[in-house]
Design an enzyme around this catalytic site. Structure first.
Site, PDB file in Angstrom:
ATOM      1  N   ASN A  42       1.203  -1.266   0.346  1.00 38.07           N
ATOM      2  CA  ASN A  42      -0.348  -0.211   0.167  1.00 38.07           C
ATOM      3  C   ASN A  42       0.827   1.501  -0.224  1.00 38.07           C
ATOM      4  OD1 ASN A  42       0.793  -0.874   2.880  1.00 38.07           O
ATOM      5  ND2 ASN A  42      -1.193   0.133   3.101  1.00 38.07           N
ATOM      6  N   ILE A  43       0.473   1.918  -1.030  1.00 34.19           N
ATOM      7  CA  ILE A  43       0.936   3.134  -0.958  1.00 34.19           C
ATOM      8  C   ILE A  43      -0.040   4.686  -0.638  1.00 34.19           C
ATOM      9  CG2 ILE A  43       2.072   4.950  -2.798  1.00 34.19           C
ATOM     10  CD1 ILE A  43       2.756   2.379  -3.831  1.00 34.19           C
ATOM     11  N   GLU A  44      -0.122   5.184   0.859  1.00 34.79           N
ATOM     12  CA  GLU A  44      -0.420   6.349   0.984  1.00 34.79           C
ATOM     13  C   GLU A  44      -0.292   7.735   0.430  1.00 34.79           C
ATOM     14  OE1 GLU A  44      -0.345   5.786   5.202  1.00 34.79           O
ATOM     15  OE2 GLU A  44      -1.896   3.989   4.913  1.00 34.79           O
ATOM     16  N   CYS A  53      -4.241   1.040  -2.059  1.00 34.92           N
ATOM     17  CA  CYS A  53      -4.086  -0.831  -1.728  1.00 34.92           C
ATOM     18  C   CYS A  53      -3.243  -1.435  -1.950  1.00 34.92           C
ATOM     19  CB  CYS A  53      -5.103  -1.016  -1.508  1.00 34.92           C
ATOM     20  SG  CYS A  53      -7.048  -0.494  -0.355  1.00 34.92           S
ATOM     21  N   GLU A  55      -3.195  -4.860  -2.525  1.00 35.82           N
ATOM     22  CA  GLU A  55      -3.726  -5.417  -3.723  1.00 35.82           C
ATOM     23  C   GLU A  55      -3.713  -4.794  -5.750  1.00 35.82           C
ATOM     24  OE1 GLU A  55      -4.932  -4.609  -0.995  1.00 35.82           O
ATOM     25  OE2 GLU A  55      -6.542  -6.087  -0.293  1.00 35.82           O
ATOM     26  N   CYS A  86     -10.478  -4.364   0.766  1.00 35.77           N
ATOM     27  CA  CYS A  86     -11.843  -3.228   0.879  1.00 35.77           C
ATOM     28  C   CYS A  86     -12.684  -3.667  -0.638  1.00 35.77           C
ATOM     29  CB  CYS A  86     -11.025  -1.965   0.698  1.00 35.77           C
ATOM     30  SG  CYS A  86      -9.967  -1.258  -0.567  1.00 35.77           S
ATOM     31  N   CYS A  89     -11.083  -3.124  -3.648  1.00 35.58           N
ATOM     32  CA  CYS A  89     -10.034  -4.332  -4.480  1.00 35.58           C
ATOM     33  C   CYS A  89     -10.374  -5.164  -5.204  1.00 35.58           C
ATOM     34  CB  CYS A  89      -9.019  -4.580  -3.521  1.00 35.58           C
ATOM     35  SG  CYS A  89      -8.174  -3.210  -2.925  1.00 35.58           S
TER      36      CYS A  89
HETATM   37  N1  THU Z   1      -5.307  -1.594   3.236  1.00 30.34           N
HETATM   38  C1  THU Z   1      -4.329  -2.585   1.434  1.00 30.34           C
HETATM   39  O1  THU Z   1      -3.581  -1.674   1.192  1.00 30.34           O
HETATM   40  N2  THU Z   1      -5.280  -3.603   2.069  1.00 30.34           N
HETATM   41  C2  THU Z   1      -6.182  -4.137   2.086  1.00 30.34           C
HETATM   42  O2  THU Z   1      -6.598  -4.947   1.899  1.00 30.34           O
HETATM   43  C3  THU Z   1      -6.924  -3.525   3.147  1.00 30.34           C
HETATM   44  C4  THU Z   1      -6.748  -1.636   3.625  1.00 30.34           C
HETATM   45  C5  THU Z   1      -4.454  -0.358   2.935  1.00 30.34           C
HETATM   46  C6  THU Z   1      -5.235   1.019   2.742  1.00 30.34           C
HETATM   47  C7  THU Z   1      -4.336   2.391   3.896  1.00 30.34           C
HETATM   48  O3  THU Z   1      -3.599   2.463   3.658  1.00 30.34           O
HETATM   49  C8  THU Z   1      -4.218   1.056   4.933  1.00 30.34           C
HETATM   50  O4  THU Z   1      -4.310  -0.228   4.636  1.00 30.34           O
HETATM   51  C9  THU Z   1      -5.488   1.759   6.357  1.00 30.34           C
HETATM   52  O5  THU Z   1      -6.729   1.356   5.494  1.00 30.34           O
END
Ligand code: THU
Length: 136
Positions: A42-44, A53, A55, A86, A89
């Site tokens: 995941n890259i915020e 996310c 995935e 989520c 995804c």
């Molecule tokens: N996130 C994912 O990368 N994949 C998931 O299946 C659930 C949520 C990430 C998004 C965000 O960066 C962090 O988790 C918290 O929601």
């Protein structure tokens, strides 16, 4: 490749997560039908909304490299239960996965739950829903 092996790649990818806001690292590893593996994390973003996310990172990497047919994906986070994707995804998976594509959900304690896209997103909206001739 076994689910456990795919999960190991997801665990390594998770270490590259860019998560200064949630501090919640997620990793993914996507296996295509030719045996290639695309990893993702995941890259915020400071604006939150553009966050990608793990995935979707893996899926977009694969598609951008010309790979569109997949047999499995592994997803992992440091959660008490196996992490669950989520809704966004799941919808992106529905664009490229068959309903029976295997999805391994894991955590760092070694828990692995095997499921399928059909189970995670029943009645998915896909391209087939856009092809009802003459109806709008
Ligand atoms: N996130 C994912 O990368 N994949 C998931 O299946 C659930 C949520 C990430 C998004 C965000 O960066 C962090 O988790 C918290 O929601």
């Amino acid at each position: 490749m076994t689910g456990k092996e795919l999960m190991e790649i997801a665990i390594k990818a998770r270490e590259r997560a860019y998560v200064p806001y949630s501090n919640y690292k997620v990793g993914a590893a996507l296996l295509d039908r030719e045996g290639r593996v695309f990893s993702g994390c995941n890259i915020e973003n400071a604006a939150y909304g553009p966050t990608n996310c793990a995935e979707r990172t893996a899926i977009f990497k694969a598609v951008s490299e010309g790979s569109t047919q997949f047999s499995a994906i592994a997803v992992v986070a440091d959660s008490s239960e196996a992490v669950t994707p989520c809704g966004v995804c799941r919808q992106v998976m529905a664009e490229f996965f068959d309903p029976d594509t295997i999805i391994y959900l894991g955590n760092l304690d070694g828990k692995i739950v095997e499921t399928t896209l059909e189970k995670l997103l029943p009645h998915a909206f896909t391209s087939k829903d856009l092809t009802m001739e003459g109806r709008h």
